[in-house]
Design an enzyme around this catalytic site. Sequence first.
Site, PDB file in Angstrom:
ATOM      1  N   ASN A   1       0.863  -1.180   0.000  1.00 45.28           N
ATOM      2  CA  ASN A   1       0.000   0.000   0.000  1.00 45.28           C
ATOM      3  C   ASN A   1       0.901   1.231   0.000  1.00 45.28           C
ATOM      4  O   ASN A   1       1.472   1.587   1.027  1.00 45.28           O
ATOM      5  CB  ASN A   1      -0.888  -0.026   1.252  1.00 45.28           C
ATOM      6  CG  ASN A   1      -1.729   1.229   1.384  1.00 45.28           C
ATOM      7  OD1 ASN A   1      -1.775   2.060   0.478  1.00 45.28           O
ATOM      8  ND2 ASN A   1      -2.405   1.368   2.516  1.00 45.28           N
TER       9      ASN A   1
ATOM     10  N   LYS B   1       0.093   4.263  -0.390  1.00 49.65           N
ATOM     11  CA  LYS B   1      -0.541   5.469   0.185  1.00 49.65           C
ATOM     12  C   LYS B   1      -0.275   6.677  -0.719  1.00 49.65           C
ATOM     13  O   LYS B   1      -0.266   6.533  -1.932  1.00 49.65           O
ATOM     14  CB  LYS B   1      -0.055   5.675   1.629  1.00 49.65           C
ATOM     15  CG  LYS B   1      -0.269   4.411   2.466  1.00 49.65           C
ATOM     16  CD  LYS B   1      -0.075   4.616   3.927  1.00 49.65           C
ATOM     17  CE  LYS B   1      -0.311   3.294   4.652  1.00 49.65           C
ATOM     18  NZ  LYS B   1      -0.220   3.424   6.098  1.00 49.65           N
TER      19      LYS B   1
ATOM     20  N   HIS C   1      -9.679   1.149   4.474  1.00 54.04           N
ATOM     21  CA  HIS C   1      -8.439   1.365   5.230  1.00 54.04           C
ATOM     22  C   HIS C   1      -8.708   2.324   6.393  1.00 54.04           C
ATOM     23  O   HIS C   1      -9.505   3.251   6.255  1.00 54.04           O
ATOM     24  CB  HIS C   1      -7.359   1.924   4.304  1.00 54.04           C
ATOM     25  CG  HIS C   1      -6.009   1.928   4.942  1.00 54.04           C
ATOM     26  ND1 HIS C   1      -5.622   2.896   5.839  1.00 54.04           N
ATOM     27  CD2 HIS C   1      -4.978   1.052   4.852  1.00 54.04           C
ATOM     28  CE1 HIS C   1      -4.402   2.619   6.263  1.00 54.04           C
ATOM     29  NE2 HIS C   1      -3.984   1.505   5.678  1.00 54.04           N
TER      30      HIS C   1
ATOM     31  N   GLU D   1      -7.104   4.710   7.544  1.00 52.54           N
ATOM     32  CA  GLU D   1      -6.842   6.129   7.259  1.00 52.54           C
ATOM     33  C   GLU D   1      -8.032   6.770   6.558  1.00 52.54           C
ATOM     34  O   GLU D   1      -8.307   7.962   6.732  1.00 52.54           O
ATOM     35  CB  GLU D   1      -5.545   6.271   6.444  1.00 52.54           C
ATOM     36  CG  GLU D   1      -4.335   6.035   7.333  1.00 52.54           C
ATOM     37  CD  GLU D   1      -3.091   5.547   6.622  1.00 52.54           C
ATOM     38  OE1 GLU D   1      -3.034   5.593   5.372  1.00 52.54           O
ATOM     39  OE2 GLU D   1      -2.156   5.111   7.325  1.00 52.54           O
TER      40      GLU D   1
ATOM     41  N   GLU E   1      -5.692  -4.985  10.544  1.00 55.79           N
ATOM     42  CA  GLU E   1      -4.706  -3.938  10.781  1.00 55.79           C
ATOM     43  C   GLU E   1      -5.074  -3.161  12.045  1.00 55.79           C
ATOM     44  O   GLU E   1      -5.898  -2.234  11.988  1.00 55.79           O
ATOM     45  CB  GLU E   1      -4.664  -2.956   9.613  1.00 55.79           C
ATOM     46  CG  GLU E   1      -4.303  -3.580   8.285  1.00 55.79           C
ATOM     47  CD  GLU E   1      -3.714  -2.547   7.317  1.00 55.79           C
ATOM     48  OE1 GLU E   1      -2.599  -2.760   6.862  1.00 55.79           O
ATOM     49  OE2 GLU E   1      -4.374  -1.529   7.050  1.00 55.79           O
TER      50      GLU E   1
ATOM     51  N   GLY F   1       1.975   2.512  10.832  1.00 55.65           N
ATOM     52  CA  GLY F   1       2.921   3.619  10.708  1.00 55.65           C
ATOM     53  C   GLY F   1       3.579   4.018  12.015  1.00 55.65           C
ATOM     54  O   GLY F   1       4.186   5.082  12.109  1.00 55.65           O
TER      55      GLY F   1
ATOM     56  N   SER G   1       2.978  -1.742  10.469  1.00 52.02           N
ATOM     57  CA  SER G   1       4.430  -1.701  10.709  1.00 52.02           C
ATOM     58  C   SER G   1       5.143  -2.997  10.330  1.00 52.02           C
ATOM     59  O   SER G   1       6.124  -3.382  10.984  1.00 52.02           O
ATOM     60  CB  SER G   1       4.728  -1.318  12.159  1.00 52.02           C
ATOM     61  OG  SER G   1       4.259   0.005  12.420  1.00 52.02           O
TER      62      SER G   1
HETATM   63  P1  PGA Z   1       2.446   0.538   7.717  1.00 48.71           P
HETATM   64  O1  PGA Z   1       1.008   0.666   7.027  1.00 48.71           O
HETATM   65  O2  PGA Z   1       3.058  -0.735   7.203  1.00 48.71           O
HETATM   66  O3  PGA Z   1       3.202   1.757   7.270  1.00 48.71           O
HETATM   67  O4  PGA Z   1       2.206   0.497   9.184  1.00 48.71           O
HETATM   68  C1  PGA Z   1       0.209  -0.459   6.820  1.00 48.71           C
HETATM   69  C2  PGA Z   1      -1.099  -0.046   6.206  1.00 48.71           C
HETATM   70  O5  PGA Z   1      -1.578   1.042   6.520  1.00 48.71           O
HETATM   71  O6  PGA Z   1      -1.674  -0.762   5.370  1.00 48.71           O
END
Ligand code: PGA
Length: 267
Positions: free
Chosen positions: A13, A15, A99, A101, A173, A179, A219
């Site tokens: 992903n 982003k 997601h 976010e 997740e 993140g 992460s």
């Molecule tokens: P990250 O994000 O690996 O940077 O924690 C994972 C995600 O949001 O799918």
Amino acid sequence: MIRTMRDVIVAANWKMHTTPADAGELALVIAGRTRVPGVIRVICPPFVCLAAVGRALAGADGDVGVGAQNLHHEVQGAYTGEVSAAMLVGLATWVIIGHSERRRDAGETDELIGRKLGRAVDAALRPILCVGEQLEEREMGQASLVVRRQLQGAVGPHDPARLSAAGLVIAYEPVWAIGTGRTASGADAATMAGVVRETMGELGFPDHGEMIPVLYGGSVTSSAIDEFMAEPSIDGALVGGASLKPDEMAGIVARAGVTAAARGQTG
Ligand code: PGA
């Protein structure tokens, strides 16, 4: 699509990173570094980079799926700046839905996410549906409850056989792990994968939800992946930050390949 074994999947992903000028090159480098039997690779760049990534990968040997990070819940209409499922056809074959976010920044609800799921399936896009609890919810012992509610809200309105045939993937997740450099434990992720499948079973999915691939996300790095892939109930990862780094992706996909090989998946 008839499945007899759960797919092993590593999805990137990206982003809001990369541009049409550099995304194709990065995708090509990652594709070249992650050719591992039995692991399905998916790259989800920003909408505007889908064409560049698709073009770059079309020339690469070894197939890598291309996915979008979102789509709109309506078929078409007066929705300035939005992207419908039909617009993605030809550019993507996968799509990330729900997601955290987007739940946080765009106020996406389970009901809305459920509608997006329907649009994805109508357009033959393979959905990766994201679920996961906030830190306070985990601390209050409500992680399972939250994930069950998210699945009931988004998946509940749909025909389970249809979603199953569309290859629905669930990404667990935990929001506090995204993140932050802090991961869930493998054991906690495995417990939550169990909750996901149990809920899918209750919603009427074939084989009591046992055939649904469940990915861990939050992460994930090449050094953190082992803990998750060692859990038989975890089928891969949804990778954010580390998915922009070819070395990291090489390590993550290689570890997923060990699981695929142990399961006898070599294709
Ligand atoms: P990250 O994000 O690996 O940077 O924690 C994972 C995600 O949001 O799918």
